[in-house]
Design a protein around this motif. Structure first.
Motif, PDB file in Angstrom:
ATOM      1  N   MET A   1      51.617  66.229  85.050  1.00  0.00           N
ATOM      2  CA  MET A   1      52.387  66.839  86.121  1.00  0.00           C
ATOM      3  C   MET A   1      51.780  66.474  87.465  1.00  0.00           C
ATOM      4  N   ALA A   2      50.459  66.460  87.549  1.00  0.00           N
ATOM      5  CA  ALA A   2      49.801  66.086  88.792  1.00  0.00           C
ATOM      6  C   ALA A   2      50.096  64.634  89.136  1.00  0.00           C
ATOM      7  N   SER A   3      50.053  63.742  88.143  1.00  0.00           N
ATOM      8  CA  SER A   3      50.341  62.337  88.425  1.00  0.00           C
ATOM      9  C   SER A   3      51.813  62.140  88.780  1.00  0.00           C
ATOM     10  N   LEU A   4      52.696  62.925  88.169  1.00  0.00           N
ATOM     11  CA  LEU A   4      54.119  62.831  88.485  1.00  0.00           C
ATOM     12  C   LEU A   4      54.368  63.268  89.925  1.00  0.00           C
ATOM     13  N   VAL A   5      53.799  64.395  90.320  1.00  0.00           N
ATOM     14  CA  VAL A   5      53.978  64.884  91.685  1.00  0.00           C
ATOM     15  C   VAL A   5      53.326  63.918  92.673  1.00  0.00           C
ATOM     16  N   GLY A   6      52.149  63.410  92.324  1.00  0.00           N
ATOM     17  CA  GLY A   6      51.498  62.423  93.187  1.00  0.00           C
ATOM     18  C   GLY A   6      52.329  61.162  93.341  1.00  0.00           C
ATOM     19  N   ARG A   7      52.914  60.735  92.257  1.00  0.00           N
ATOM     20  CA  ARG A   7      53.745  59.524  92.289  1.00  0.00           C
ATOM     21  C   ARG A   7      54.990  59.748  93.145  1.00  0.00           C
ATOM     22  N   MET A   8      55.602  60.928  93.018  1.00  0.00           N
ATOM     23  CA  MET A   8      56.785  61.224  93.828  1.00  0.00           C
ATOM     24  C   MET A   8      56.419  61.288  95.317  1.00  0.00           C
ATOM     25  N   THR A   9      55.274  61.875  95.617  1.00  0.00           N
ATOM     26  CA  THR A   9      54.813  61.939  97.005  1.00  0.00           C
ATOM     27  C   THR A   9      54.540  60.544  97.547  1.00  0.00           C
ATOM     28  N   LEU A  10      53.894  59.721  96.735  1.00  0.00           N
ATOM     29  CA  LEU A  10      53.622  58.341  97.139  1.00  0.00           C
ATOM     30  C   LEU A  10      54.921  57.589  97.382  1.00  0.00           C
ATOM     31  N   THR A  11      55.885  57.766  96.508  1.00  0.00           N
ATOM     32  CA  THR A  11      57.169  57.082  96.648  1.00  0.00           C
ATOM     33  C   THR A  11      57.852  57.501  97.944  1.00  0.00           C
ATOM     34  N   LYS A  12      57.805  58.804  98.234  1.00  0.00           N
ATOM     35  CA  LYS A  12      58.457  59.301  99.449  1.00  0.00           C
ATOM     36  C   LYS A  12      57.767  58.786 100.700  1.00  0.00           C
ATOM     37  N   SER A  13      56.446  58.785 100.719  1.00  0.00           N
ATOM     38  CA  SER A  13      55.723  58.387 101.932  1.00  0.00           C
ATOM     39  C   SER A  13      55.675  56.871 102.125  1.00  0.00           C
ATOM     40  N   CYS A  14      55.845  56.118 101.058  1.00  0.00           N
ATOM     41  CA  CYS A  14      55.723  54.654 101.155  1.00  0.00           C
ATOM     42  C   CYS A  14      57.044  53.945 100.873  1.00  0.00           C
ATOM     43  N   LYS A  15      58.154  54.612 101.122  1.00  0.00           N
ATOM     44  CA  LYS A  15      59.432  54.000 100.751  1.00  0.00           C
ATOM     45  C   LYS A  15      59.727  52.710 101.507  1.00  0.00           C
ATOM     46  N   GLU A  16      59.273  52.618 102.754  1.00  0.00           N
ATOM     47  CA  GLU A  16      59.521  51.393 103.517  1.00  0.00           C
ATOM     48  C   GLU A  16      58.775  50.206 102.902  1.00  0.00           C
ATOM     49  N   GLN A  17      57.506  50.437 102.521  1.00  0.00           N
ATOM     50  CA  GLN A  17      56.728  49.356 101.908  1.00  0.00           C
ATOM     51  C   GLN A  17      57.305  48.973 100.543  1.00  0.00           C
ATOM     52  N   ILE A  18      57.753  49.960  99.797  1.00  0.00           N
ATOM     53  CA  ILE A  18      58.342  49.678  98.474  1.00  0.00           C
ATOM     54  C   ILE A  18      59.578  48.807  98.636  1.00  0.00           C
ATOM     55  N   ARG A  19      60.411  49.147  99.625  1.00  0.00           N
ATOM     56  CA  ARG A  19      61.614  48.344  99.870  1.00  0.00           C
ATOM     57  C   ARG A  19      61.263  46.967 100.416  1.00  0.00           C
ATOM     58  N   ALA A  20      60.234  46.902 101.254  1.00  0.00           N
ATOM     59  CA  ALA A  20      59.852  45.613 101.837  1.00  0.00           C
ATOM     60  C   ALA A  20      59.393  44.634 100.765  1.00  0.00           C
ATOM     61  N   PHE A  21      58.685  45.128  99.770  1.00  0.00           N
ATOM     62  CA  PHE A  21      58.208  44.263  98.689  1.00  0.00           C
ATOM     63  C   PHE A  21      59.170  44.219  97.500  1.00  0.00           C
ATOM     64  N   GLU A  22      60.343  44.836  97.665  1.00  0.00           N
ATOM     65  CA  GLU A  22      61.387  44.858  96.632  1.00  0.00           C
ATOM     66  C   GLU A  22      60.858  45.350  95.287  1.00  0.00           C
ATOM     67  N   GLU A  23      60.159  46.483  95.321  1.00  0.00           N
ATOM     68  CA  GLU A  23      59.585  47.076  94.120  1.00  0.00           C
ATOM     69  C   GLU A  23      60.311  48.367  93.725  1.00  0.00           C
ATOM     70  N   GLU A  24      61.556  48.540  94.176  1.00  0.00           N
ATOM     71  CA  GLU A  24      62.290  49.771  93.884  1.00  0.00           C
ATOM     72  C   GLU A  24      62.449  49.988  92.381  1.00  0.00           C
ATOM     73  N   ASP A  25      62.831  48.912  91.678  1.00  0.00           N
ATOM     74  CA  ASP A  25      63.060  49.038  90.236  1.00  0.00           C
ATOM     75  C   ASP A  25      61.782  49.409  89.489  1.00  0.00           C
ATOM     76  N   ALA A  26      60.668  48.804  89.886  1.00  0.00           N
ATOM     77  CA  ALA A  26      59.400  49.111  89.217  1.00  0.00           C
ATOM     78  C   ALA A  26      58.995  50.565  89.468  1.00  0.00           C
ATOM     79  N   PHE A  27      59.142  51.028  90.711  1.00  0.00           N
ATOM     80  CA  PHE A  27      58.801  52.424  91.009  1.00  0.00           C
ATOM     81  C   PHE A  27      59.745  53.378  90.294  1.00  0.00           C
ATOM     82  N   PHE A  28      61.022  53.032  90.249  1.00  0.00           N
ATOM     83  CA  PHE A  28      61.991  53.890  89.569  1.00  0.00           C
ATOM     84  C   PHE A  28      61.676  53.989  88.081  1.00  0.00           C
TER      85      PHE A  28
END
Length: 167
Positions: free
Chosen positions: A16-43
């Motif tokens: 649960m901690a890693s899930l919440v951490g991952r969701m927080t990371l995804t929310k705060s780093c969404k621009e970088q995730i999109r810039a490197f086209e890693e949306e599918d991997a994060f999803f």
């Protein structure tokens, strides 16, 4: 977000901690995730973490349904045997109103049995959680970060050299 789900809950807390951490990371780093086209991997990783987190709930629900099915089967067999026993006996053995009351209470007894066994299982899970907390309270703490008597001398290292051979 720490959640306690009874016996075997340490893995659930970590997931649960890693899930919440991952969701927080995804929310705060969404621009970088999109810039490197890693949306599918994060999803995909988020879905995997959700599946791992939901696994204990699925097993708990399945075991609960298995237990209810067995208890209802046992209750049905006992109630059917009692009803058959009352029918087979001579008519003057039991009054009709007593047979009706016995069968009515027998049907409601099934619900009481299922509820009481589920309550005992839940209580046992809570007791195991308290026992774990008690065990963790008395775990010896780690060594201090710096041990003064084991520190190297002030002028250490005097010289540094890296040799690479047979590369």
């Amino acid at each position: 977000m720490w959640m306690n789900f009874g016996a075997g809950s340490d893995g659930v807390k970590i997931e649960m901690a890693s899930l919440v951490g991952r969701m927080t990371l995804t929310k705060s780093c969404k621009e970088q995730i999109r810039a490197f086209e890693e949306e599918d991997a994060f999803f995909k990783k988020n879905l995997d973490l959700i599946d791992v987190n939901a696994s204990p709930f699925f097993h708990s629900f399945t075991l609960n349904e298995w237990l209810i099915q067995r208890l209802e089967t046992i209750s049905a067999v006992v109630l059917s045997a009692a009803a058959l026993y009352m029918v087979v006996l001579p008519p003057e053995t039991f009054l009709a109103r007593f047979i009706g009351i016995a069968l009515s209470y027998g049907l409601s007894l099934n619900n009481s049995l299922v509820f009481s066994i589920q309550f005992q299982c839940t209580l046992e899970n809570y007791i195991v959680s308290i026992e774990r907390i008690n065990q963790y309270m008395y775990i010896p703490s780690e060594a201090p970060k710096v041990i003064e008597e084991n520190r190297p001398s002030v002028n250490w290292p005097v010289a540094g050299k890296v040799e690479i051979s047979n590369l």
